[in-house]
Enzyme design. Structure first.
Site, mmCIF file in Angstrom:
data_model
loop_
_atom_site.group_PDB
_atom_site.id
_atom_site.type_symbol
_atom_site.label_atom_id
_atom_site.label_comp_id
_atom_site.label_asym_id
_atom_site.label_seq_id
_atom_site.Cartn_x
_atom_site.Cartn_y
_atom_site.Cartn_z
ATOM 1 N N CYS A 185 -0.457 2.214 9.100
ATOM 2 C CA CYS A 185 0.162 1.497 8.379
ATOM 3 C C CYS A 185 -0.092 0.013 8.186
ATOM 4 C CB CYS A 185 1.778 1.731 9.162
ATOM 5 S SG CYS A 185 2.965 0.946 8.217
ATOM 6 N N CYS A 198 2.091 -2.484 15.290
ATOM 7 C CA CYS A 198 2.032 -2.333 13.745
ATOM 8 C C CYS A 198 1.173 -3.235 12.872
ATOM 9 C CB CYS A 198 3.421 -1.987 13.275
ATOM 10 S SG CYS A 198 3.500 -1.762 11.495
ATOM 11 N N CYS A 233 7.224 -5.098 15.291
ATOM 12 C CA CYS A 233 6.663 -3.797 16.393
ATOM 13 C C CYS A 233 5.317 -4.387 16.772
ATOM 14 C CB CYS A 233 6.842 -2.428 15.804
ATOM 15 S SG CYS A 233 8.362 -2.184 15.487
ATOM 16 N N GLU A 262 0.737 -1.183 0.041
ATOM 17 C CA GLU A 262 0.076 0.010 -0.002
ATOM 18 C C GLU A 262 0.901 1.421 -0.155
ATOM 19 O OE1 GLU A 262 -2.204 -1.065 3.587
ATOM 20 O OE2 GLU A 262 -1.478 0.657 4.600
ATOM 21 N N CYS A 294 3.894 8.350 0.589
ATOM 22 C CA CYS A 294 4.530 7.601 1.478
ATOM 23 C C CYS A 294 4.347 5.948 0.764
ATOM 24 C CB CYS A 294 3.389 7.374 2.590
ATOM 25 S SG CYS A 294 4.037 6.287 3.897
ATOM 26 N N CYS A 351 6.732 -7.451 6.937
ATOM 27 C CA CYS A 351 7.668 -6.957 7.767
ATOM 28 C C CYS A 351 8.084 -7.878 8.870
ATOM 29 C CB CYS A 351 7.304 -5.507 8.284
ATOM 30 S SG CYS A 351 8.612 -4.758 9.291
HETATM 31 N N1 SAH Z 1 9.877 0.153 9.304
HETATM 32 C C1 SAH Z 1 10.060 1.579 9.577
HETATM 33 C C2 SAH Z 1 8.690 2.227 8.880
HETATM 34 C C3 SAH Z 1 7.647 1.886 9.615
HETATM 35 S S1 SAH Z 1 6.264 2.746 9.511
HETATM 36 C C4 SAH Z 1 10.129 2.048 11.146
HETATM 37 O O1 SAH Z 1 9.942 1.186 11.889
HETATM 38 O O2 SAH Z 1 10.335 2.974 11.236
HETATM 39 C C5 SAH Z 1 6.360 4.314 9.808
HETATM 40 C C6 SAH Z 1 6.128 4.883 11.463
HETATM 41 O O3 SAH Z 1 4.662 4.417 11.830
HETATM 42 C C7 SAH Z 1 7.222 3.869 12.544
HETATM 43 O O4 SAH Z 1 7.469 4.992 13.424
HETATM 44 C C8 SAH Z 1 6.049 2.988 13.064
HETATM 45 O O5 SAH Z 1 6.557 2.371 14.069
HETATM 46 C C9 SAH Z 1 4.889 3.821 13.082
HETATM 47 N N2 SAH Z 1 3.640 2.928 13.116
HETATM 48 C C10 SAH Z 1 3.356 1.838 12.706
HETATM 49 N N3 SAH Z 1 1.991 1.465 13.004
HETATM 50 C C11 SAH Z 1 1.572 2.319 13.660
HETATM 51 C C12 SAH Z 1 0.469 2.378 14.511
HETATM 52 N N4 SAH Z 1 -0.655 1.645 14.541
HETATM 53 N N5 SAH Z 1 0.261 3.666 15.201
HETATM 54 C C13 SAH Z 1 1.076 4.667 15.267
HETATM 55 N N6 SAH Z 1 2.343 4.833 14.742
HETATM 56 C C14 SAH Z 1 2.372 3.361 13.695
#
Ligand code: SAH
Length: 356
Positions: free
Chosen positions: A334, A120, A117, A93, A106, A113
């Site tokens: 995301c 996420c 985390c 996406e 974006c 992934c």
């Molecule tokens: N792998 C990269 C990009 C991830 S997405 C990273 O970890 O930085 C970009 C940002 O959105 C990251 O800081 C991630 O931790 C955050 N993110 C992902 N899912 C989220 C959610 N449900 N709520 C808030 N932030 C989120």
């Protein structure tokens, strides 16, 4: 034998290829322009090349494509979300956000992934595979073609960990910013990492001018570990050292991202610890009230608490913003849109989807 992915060649590599197949050097400039400026999707479109050369190219190369499967347009702000299918059926996406200063896209760097985390959605099904440079570019090209509007900023903050797909990611930056292609300024490109230390240092040494965003999410090693399994591997002090190294080498201020999760990392004590980390650094802090996903029961703090948290940091001299929520009526978080489609394929009902 599968054909070569011509859109993943840097300008220099394309020149070498064109020389290898016995064509004149100026052809590489023409072909690169067709691919990366005119955003051609077939060799037949390349009308200033002879038919013979087009046939020759068709035999040896292919132009990577992404197919749009879903397109959601927000009713609350100028945000659009796209779900694309790759040639092997994987889904990714991308999001288009329109701002006064221009259009920002974006993109995803991987299908799925493996960083895990906790909050996420992108990480729930694990990693399917990394994307080729062409597949990262194509998301931007497709959106630019569809909307007819120029993309001026790119953020690599969709699904995936760019530094877990290092070589393709760096190649993507080179192609995207090349003066023979879309020529997006590296200063208008931001990539976010969960903190893969060796690759953060490698990136610092690449001589690029992109902004690096670090997903911090916890102000101590212990707290970070609770939300991010990658913290077991790379502990907070070394991650921060890598950030300092990036700043030292590139002169680019680091952006720290901090997803605020109610009762987990949004207390005043957390703010104090954050201040002690960030005060001595030339940086920007982006607070992201967590976007709840149905698979986890993390909640976002209410607006008042988030503002108090922000004010505390601001009073202590930290440069901080709360990320403006975008497209809250579409699958904004995301990986949510991709997840919805994958879940639908597994036979889960659509109504279960957690929207804000
Ligand atoms: N792998 C990269 C990009 C991830 S997405 C990273 O970890 O930085 C970009 C940002 O959105 C990251 O800081 C991630 O931790 C955050 N993110 C992902 N899912 C989220 C959610 N449900 N709520 C808030 N932030 C989120």
């Amino acid at each position: 034998m599968s054909k070569k992915d011509i859109c993943s060649y840097s300008f220099e590599e394309l020149k070498e290829e064109i020389a290898r197949i016995g064509e004149k050097d100026f052809r590489s400039t023409q072909i690169y322009e067709w691919l990366h400026v005119k955003l051609a999707e077939s060799f037949d479109e390349m009308t200033n090349l002879s038919k013979e050369l087009r046939e020759k190219l068709k035999e040896e190369y292919e132009i990577a494509k992404v197919k749009m499967i879903d397109h959601q347009i927000s009713k609350v702000d100028p945000t659009e979300k796209f779900l694309f299918e790759l040639c092997d059926g994987n889904m990714i996406e991308s999001v288009l956000m329109k701002y006064n200063y221009g259009n920002s896209v974006c993109i995803s760097s991987q299908a799925g992934c493996r960083m895990g985390c906790r909050f996420c959605a992108s990480t729930i099904g694990g990693l399917e595979r990394s994307l080729a440079p062409s597949e990262m570019l194509r998301q931007i090209y497709q959106i630019q073609k569809m909307t007819g509007e120029r993309v001026s900023n790119v953020v690599v903050m969709g699904t995936g960990e760019p530094l877990d797909n290092y070589d393709n990611f760096v190649k993507f930056i080179h192609i995207l910013s090349d003066e023979h292609g879309l020529h997006i300024s590296q200063r208008n490109i931001t990539a976010s990492t969960c903190g893969i230390v060796p690759n953060m240092k490698r990136l610092a040494d690449e001589g690029l001018q992109i902004t690096l965003a670090l997903s911090l999410h916890g102000s101590t090693q212990e707290k970070r570990k609770r939300l991010m399994p990658v913290a077991d591997r790379y502990e907070l002090p070394e991650v921060l050292d890598a950030c300092d190294y990036y700043f030292e080498k590139t002169g680019r201020r680091i952006t720290f991202e901090y997803s605020l999760v109610e009762g987990v990392n949004d207390q005043m004590e957390d703010a104090r610890e954050l201040i002690s980390i960030l005060r001595k650094r030339n940086c920007h802090l982006n607070l992201i009230p967590v976007n709840p996903i149905k698979e986890r029961d993390f909640k976002k703090p209410d607006r008042k608490n988030a503002l108090e948290f922000k004010n505390k940091l601001e009073k202590n001299g930290i440069n901080v913003t709360i990320r403006r929520e975008r497209g809250s009526d579409i699958d904004g978080a995301c990986g949510q849109l991709r997840r919805r489609h994958t879940a639908a394929n597994e036979g889960e009902p659509d109504e279960d989807i957690c929207n804000d």
